[in-house]
Design an enzyme around this catalytic site. Structure first.
Site, PDB file in Angstrom:
ATOM      1  N   HIS A   1       0.838  -1.196   0.000  1.00  0.00           N
ATOM      2  CA  HIS A   1       0.000   0.000   0.000  1.00  0.00           C
ATOM      3  C   HIS A   1       0.875   1.249   0.000  1.00  0.00           C
ATOM      4  O   HIS A   1       1.785   1.381   0.802  1.00  0.00           O
ATOM      5  CB  HIS A   1      -0.907  -0.017   1.233  1.00  0.00           C
ATOM      6  CG  HIS A   1      -1.727   1.212   1.382  1.00  0.00           C
ATOM      7  ND1 HIS A   1      -1.878   1.844   2.576  1.00  0.00           N
ATOM      8  CD2 HIS A   1      -2.442   1.926   0.474  1.00  0.00           C
ATOM      9  CE1 HIS A   1      -2.657   2.901   2.419  1.00  0.00           C
ATOM     10  NE2 HIS A   1      -3.010   2.965   1.150  1.00  0.00           N
TER      11      HIS A   1
ATOM     12  N   ARG B   1       7.823  17.930 -15.673  1.00  0.00           N
ATOM     13  CA  ARG B   1       8.682  16.874 -16.225  1.00  0.00           C
ATOM     14  C   ARG B   1       9.801  16.433 -15.274  1.00  0.00           C
ATOM     15  O   ARG B   1       9.949  15.246 -14.986  1.00  0.00           O
ATOM     16  CB  ARG B   1       9.280  17.348 -17.549  1.00  0.00           C
ATOM     17  CG  ARG B   1      10.232  16.362 -18.178  1.00  0.00           C
ATOM     18  CD  ARG B   1      10.793  16.920 -19.481  1.00  0.00           C
ATOM     19  NE  ARG B   1      11.923  16.123 -19.918  1.00  0.00           N
ATOM     20  CZ  ARG B   1      12.937  16.603 -20.598  1.00  0.00           C
ATOM     21  NH1 ARG B   1      12.974  17.866 -20.943  1.00  0.00           N
ATOM     22  NH2 ARG B   1      13.921  15.815 -20.963  1.00  0.00           N
TER      23      ARG B   1
ATOM     24  N   ASP C   1       6.508   5.547 -21.313  1.00  0.00           N
ATOM     25  CA  ASP C   1       6.516   5.485 -22.770  1.00  0.00           C
ATOM     26  C   ASP C   1       7.918   5.147 -23.271  1.00  0.00           C
ATOM     27  O   ASP C   1       8.863   5.026 -22.483  1.00  0.00           O
ATOM     28  CB  ASP C   1       5.972   6.782 -23.391  1.00  0.00           C
ATOM     29  CG  ASP C   1       6.814   8.027 -23.113  1.00  0.00           C
ATOM     30  OD1 ASP C   1       8.056   7.922 -22.987  1.00  0.00           O
ATOM     31  OD2 ASP C   1       6.220   9.121 -23.040  1.00  0.00           O
TER      32      ASP C   1
ATOM     33  N   TYR D   1       4.372  12.374 -23.809  1.00  0.00           N
ATOM     34  CA  TYR D   1       3.694  12.652 -22.539  1.00  0.00           C
ATOM     35  C   TYR D   1       2.738  11.521 -22.180  1.00  0.00           C
ATOM     36  O   TYR D   1       1.625  11.741 -21.726  1.00  0.00           O
ATOM     37  CB  TYR D   1       2.956  14.002 -22.589  1.00  0.00           C
ATOM     38  CG  TYR D   1       3.881  15.169 -22.788  1.00  0.00           C
ATOM     39  CD1 TYR D   1       4.737  15.579 -21.766  1.00  0.00           C
ATOM     40  CD2 TYR D   1       3.925  15.849 -23.997  1.00  0.00           C
ATOM     41  CE1 TYR D   1       5.597  16.649 -21.952  1.00  0.00           C
ATOM     42  CE2 TYR D   1       4.780  16.933 -24.183  1.00  0.00           C
ATOM     43  CZ  TYR D   1       5.625  17.318 -23.160  1.00  0.00           C
ATOM     44  OH  TYR D   1       6.472  18.372 -23.344  1.00  0.00           O
TER      45      TYR D   1
ATOM     46  N   ASN E   1       3.585   8.998 -20.027  1.00  0.00           N
ATOM     47  CA  ASN E   1       4.019   8.369 -18.773  1.00  0.00           C
ATOM     48  C   ASN E   1       2.965   8.524 -17.685  1.00  0.00           C
ATOM     49  O   ASN E   1       2.341   9.570 -17.561  1.00  0.00           O
ATOM     50  CB  ASN E   1       5.332   9.012 -18.311  1.00  0.00           C
ATOM     51  CG  ASN E   1       6.390   8.909 -19.370  1.00  0.00           C
ATOM     52  OD1 ASN E   1       6.786   7.837 -19.769  1.00  0.00           O
ATOM     53  ND2 ASN E   1       6.858  10.062 -19.842  1.00  0.00           N
TER      54      ASN E   1
END
Length: 149
Positions: free
Chosen positions: A26, A116, A34, A138, A140
């Site tokens: 948890h 980023r 990507d 973009y 990810n």
């Protein structure tokens, strides 16, 4: 394509990926990256699993078949924010993510948008990085694992 010889395991989940997902607790985070993401460098302290022949949406869908998102945080999902000045607009793939999140976690899929380099820093603490062959930019995603009830 990965094929598991177990019932109920999505076909995109390799044996190594299944093991690492099962070992997560948890609050642990995983990155679905990507093809441009520097997975090996960022993942020096994580388990890095290659899924080069697959895109982020099918891996996201498969992972969410197996793990819940954390209900104890406001935003259990993080996306890499589009860099200021980048002319790509809102990545179309984000709508696919929203549809997948809605399917698996209809009441708990709020998204945080992370700059980023802050995203890279956060990813360095991830338990697991899944390096896909996704070509969209973009693309990810960071997921925070919840409690299996």
């Amino acid at each position: 394509m990965e094929i598991n010889m177990l019932k109920g395991i999505p076909k995109y989940i390799s044996p190594d990926l299944l093991k690492y997902l099962a070992e997560m607790g948890h609050g642990d985070e995983l990155v679905i990256a990507d093809g441009n993401f520097p997975a090996q460098r960022i993942g020096k302290n994580a388990h890095v699993v290659r899924a080069d022949g697959h895109g982020v949406p099918e891996i996201l869908d498969a992972v969410l078949e197996l793990i819940p998102l954390d209900t104890y945080v406001d935003r259990p999902v993080a996306l890499m924010q589009v860099c200021e000045g980048d002319t790509c607009g809102t990545p179309a793939i984000w709508q696919d993510y929203n549809d997948i999140l809605q399917k698996h976690e209809p009441d708990n899929h709020e998204i945080e948008y992370v700059e980023r380099f802050a995203f890279y820093d956060r990813a360095k603490d991830a338990q697991l990085i899944i390096a896909t062959g996704e070509e969209a930019i973009y693309a990810n995603v960071i997921l925070k694992k919840g409690v299996v009830k």
